[in-house]
Design an enzyme around this catalytic site. Structure first.
Site, PDB file in Angstrom:
ATOM      1  N   TYR A 154     -35.101 -10.036  10.387  1.00 10.40           N
ATOM      2  CA  TYR A 154     -34.632 -11.027  11.360  1.00 10.40           C
ATOM      3  C   TYR A 154     -35.498 -11.004  12.631  1.00 10.40           C
ATOM      4  CZ  TYR A 154     -31.310 -13.559  14.370  1.00 10.40           C
ATOM      5  OH  TYR A 154     -30.718 -14.460  15.226  1.00 10.40           O
ATOM      6  N   LYS A 158     -37.865 -14.008  14.063  1.00 14.74           N
ATOM      7  CA  LYS A 158     -37.630 -14.637  15.369  1.00 14.74           C
ATOM      8  C   LYS A 158     -38.806 -14.414  16.321  1.00 14.74           C
ATOM      9  CE  LYS A 158     -33.601 -16.464  14.537  1.00 14.74           C
ATOM     10  NZ  LYS A 158     -33.447 -17.914  14.528  1.00 14.74           N
TER      11      LYS A 158
HETATM   12  P1  NAD Z   1     -23.981 -19.563  12.024  1.00 12.19           P
HETATM   13  O1  NAD Z   1     -24.039 -18.628  10.867  1.00 12.19           O
HETATM   14  O2  NAD Z   1     -22.695 -19.793  12.718  1.00 12.19           O
HETATM   15  O3  NAD Z   1     -24.563 -20.976  11.598  1.00 12.19           O
HETATM   16  C1  NAD Z   1     -25.777 -21.074  10.924  1.00 12.19           C
HETATM   17  C2  NAD Z   1     -26.028 -22.493  10.515  1.00 12.19           C
HETATM   18  O4  NAD Z   1     -27.264 -22.523   9.799  1.00 12.19           O
HETATM   19  C3  NAD Z   1     -24.973 -23.051   9.567  1.00 12.19           C
HETATM   20  O5  NAD Z   1     -24.725 -24.411   9.900  1.00 12.19           O
HETATM   21  C4  NAD Z   1     -25.646 -22.977   8.183  1.00 12.19           C
HETATM   22  O6  NAD Z   1     -25.206 -23.991   7.294  1.00 12.19           O
HETATM   23  C5  NAD Z   1     -27.078 -23.210   8.573  1.00 12.19           C
HETATM   24  N1  NAD Z   1     -28.033 -22.716   7.584  1.00 12.19           N
HETATM   25  C6  NAD Z   1     -28.168 -21.469   7.077  1.00 12.19           C
HETATM   26  N2  NAD Z   1     -29.149 -21.452   6.169  1.00 12.19           N
HETATM   27  C7  NAD Z   1     -29.662 -22.702   6.122  1.00 12.19           C
HETATM   28  C8  NAD Z   1     -30.692 -23.314   5.379  1.00 12.19           C
HETATM   29  N3  NAD Z   1     -31.410 -22.631   4.487  1.00 12.19           N
HETATM   30  N4  NAD Z   1     -30.933 -24.635   5.572  1.00 12.19           N
HETATM   31  C9  NAD Z   1     -30.207 -25.361   6.447  1.00 12.19           C
HETATM   32  N5  NAD Z   1     -29.214 -24.833   7.180  1.00 12.19           N
HETATM   33  C10 NAD Z   1     -28.951 -23.527   7.014  1.00 12.19           C
HETATM   34  O7  NAD Z   1     -25.104 -19.034  13.016  1.00 12.19           O
HETATM   35  P2  NAD Z   1     -25.243 -19.121  14.602  1.00 12.19           P
HETATM   36  O8  NAD Z   1     -24.814 -17.838  15.153  1.00 12.19           O
HETATM   37  O9  NAD Z   1     -24.685 -20.375  15.126  1.00 12.19           O
HETATM   38  O10 NAD Z   1     -26.853 -19.132  14.693  1.00 12.19           O
HETATM   39  C11 NAD Z   1     -27.585 -20.310  14.928  1.00 12.19           C
HETATM   40  C12 NAD Z   1     -28.987 -19.904  15.332  1.00 12.19           C
HETATM   41  O11 NAD Z   1     -28.944 -19.115  16.512  1.00 12.19           O
HETATM   42  C13 NAD Z   1     -29.713 -19.066  14.287  1.00 12.19           C
HETATM   43  O12 NAD Z   1     -31.057 -19.415  14.230  1.00 12.19           O
HETATM   44  C14 NAD Z   1     -29.543 -17.671  14.804  1.00 12.19           C
HETATM   45  O13 NAD Z   1     -30.550 -16.819  14.358  1.00 12.19           O
HETATM   46  C15 NAD Z   1     -29.624 -17.906  16.298  1.00 12.19           C
HETATM   47  N6  NAD Z   1     -29.025 -16.855  17.115  1.00 12.19           N
HETATM   48  C16 NAD Z   1     -27.687 -16.582  17.042  1.00 12.19           C
HETATM   49  C17 NAD Z   1     -27.165 -15.572  17.837  1.00 12.19           C
HETATM   50  C18 NAD Z   1     -25.699 -15.225  17.839  1.00 12.19           C
HETATM   51  O14 NAD Z   1     -25.342 -14.249  18.498  1.00 12.19           O
HETATM   52  N7  NAD Z   1     -24.844 -15.941  17.166  1.00 12.19           N
HETATM   53  C19 NAD Z   1     -28.005 -14.862  18.685  1.00 12.19           C
HETATM   54  C20 NAD Z   1     -29.345 -15.173  18.720  1.00 12.19           C
HETATM   55  C21 NAD Z   1     -29.851 -16.175  17.939  1.00 12.19           C
END
Ligand code: NAD
Length: 246
Positions: A154, A158
Site C-alpha cells: 500500500y 501511494k
Molecule cells: P473504501 O474502502 O471505503 O472505498 C473504496 C472505494 O474504492 C469503493 O467505492 C470501492 O468500490 C472502490 N474500489 C475498490 N477497488 C476498485 C477497483 N478495482 N475499481 C474501481 N473501484 C474500486 O475506502 P476509502 O477509505 O474511502 O478510501 C478511498 C481512497 O482514500 C483510497 O485510495 C484510499 O487508499 C485512500 N485513503 C484512505 C484513508 C482512510 O483512512 N480511509 C487514508 C488515506 C488514504
C-alpha cells in the site's frame, strides 16, 4: 460552483469517494460515480441519487482493467462529450508483513492503486488535452509519504501515486491540465473500521487533533483543488491528516 462541469470520481460507491462525488453533485456538477462491485450499497446509492435525475452516471468498472477503463471513458464521452475533473480515488489495502507478503497481495494493491490511477490519467489526459483544460486529483495517503509497517504494498503504491502526480503535472500543465494529489491520514471509512479498536485508539494518540477525520473533510479539500481557487497549485500533495505527519 461546478455547474456544467463533468466530474469522474473513481471508487465512489462509499467512503471518501462517495462524499467527494456527492460534494460535486451538490455543487452543480454532472458526476460519474464509479465502483467495482455490485452490492446493497449500490442499491442504497441509487436511491440517494434519484433526486439528481440526469446529472449523474453510475459506472461499474474495475480501474485496474484497461478495457473496463476505456469502456467507462467511452460512456462518459457518449453522455456528455467531455470531461473536466477526474478524482482518482479508488483504492484497496491488503496488509501483511513484508517477509510473509505473497505476490498476489503485492500485485492486487499495486494494480488498483497505482496502475488504476495511471490508466485513468491516460484516458483523461487524452480527452482533456483536446479542450486544453482539465483538473486531475489523485488520492494518495500519508502511508505513501512516511511508510507504514505492515503496508509495504500500500505504501509503495501511494508513494508511486505521489511521484506519478508530480511527473504528469509537469507533462500536462502545457496542455492546460492541472494535476495534484491529496494525502489523507486516518479517515472514518470501511478501510479504517477494519482496524482493531485498541490499535485505532493508539493511532489517535499520534494525531495532534486527537480524532479520526471525516470523509467530508477530505471532500472539501478535493473540491478546493478542483476549483479555480487553486489555479496556481500544480504537482502538489496536500496532506489532510489532523497533524499526523508533522
Ligand atoms: P473504501 O474502502 O471505503 O472505498 C473504496 C472505494 O474504492 C469503493 O467505492 C470501492 O468500490 C472502490 N474500489 C475498490 N477497488 C476498485 C477497483 N478495482 N475499481 C474501481 N473501484 C474500486 O475506502 P476509502 O477509505 O474511502 O478510501 C478511498 C481512497 O482514500 C483510497 O485510495 C484510499 O487508499 C485512500 N485513503 C484512505 C484513508 C482512510 O483512512 N480511509 C487514508 C488515506 C488514504
Amino acid at each position: 460552483m461546478f455547474e456544467e462541469r463533468v466530474v469522474l470520481v473513481t471508487g465512489s460507491s462509499k467512503g471518501i469517494g462517495k462524499s467527494t462525488a456527492l460534494y460535486f453533485l451538490k455543487n452543480g456538477a454532472n458526476v460519474v460515480f464509479n465502483y467495482s462491485k455490485d452490492g446493497p450499497h449500490i442499491t442504497k446509492l441509487k436511491q440517494l441519487l434519484s433526486e439528481f435525475e440526469d446529472r449523474y452516471l453510475l459506472c461499474q468498472a474495475d480501474v485496474s482493467d484497461v478495457n473496463q477503463v476505456r469502456k467507462m471513458f467511452k460512456e462518459i464521452k457518449e453522455k456528455w462529450g467531455k470531461l473536466d475533473i477526474v478524482v482518482n480515488n479508488a483504492g484497496i489495502t491488503s496488509d501483511g508483513w513484508v517477509m510473509m507478503m505473497g505476490d498476489q497481495k503485492w500485485d492486487s494493491v499495486l494494480d488498483v492503486n497505482l496502475k488504476g490511477t495511471f490508466l485513468c490519467i491516460r484516458e483523461a489526459a487524452r480527452m482533456m488535452s483536446r479542450s486544453k483544460s482539465g483538473v486531475i486529483i489523485n488520492v494518495t495517503s500519508t502511508s505513501g509519504i512516511k511508510g507504514q509497517p505492515g503496508q509495504a504494498n500500500y505504501s509503495a503504491s501511494k508513494g508511486g501515486v505521489i511521484a506519478l502526480t508530480r511527473t504528469v503535472a509537469k507533462e500536462l500543465a502545457p496542455y492546460g491540465i492541472r494535476v495534484n494529489a491529496v494525502a489523507p491520514g486516518f479517515i472514518k471509512t470501511a478501510m479504517t473500521t477494519s482496524i482493531p479498536q485498541d490499535t485505532l485508539e493508539n493511532y489517535k494518540k499520534l494525531i495532534p487533533v486527537g480524532r479520526i477525520g471525516e470523509t467530508d473533510e477530505v471532500a472539501e479539500v478535493i473540491g478546493f483543488l478542483a476549483s479555480d481557487k487553486s489555479s496556481y497549485i500544480v504537482g502538489q500533495c496536500l496532506v489532510v491528516d489532523g497533524g499526523l505527519t508533522i
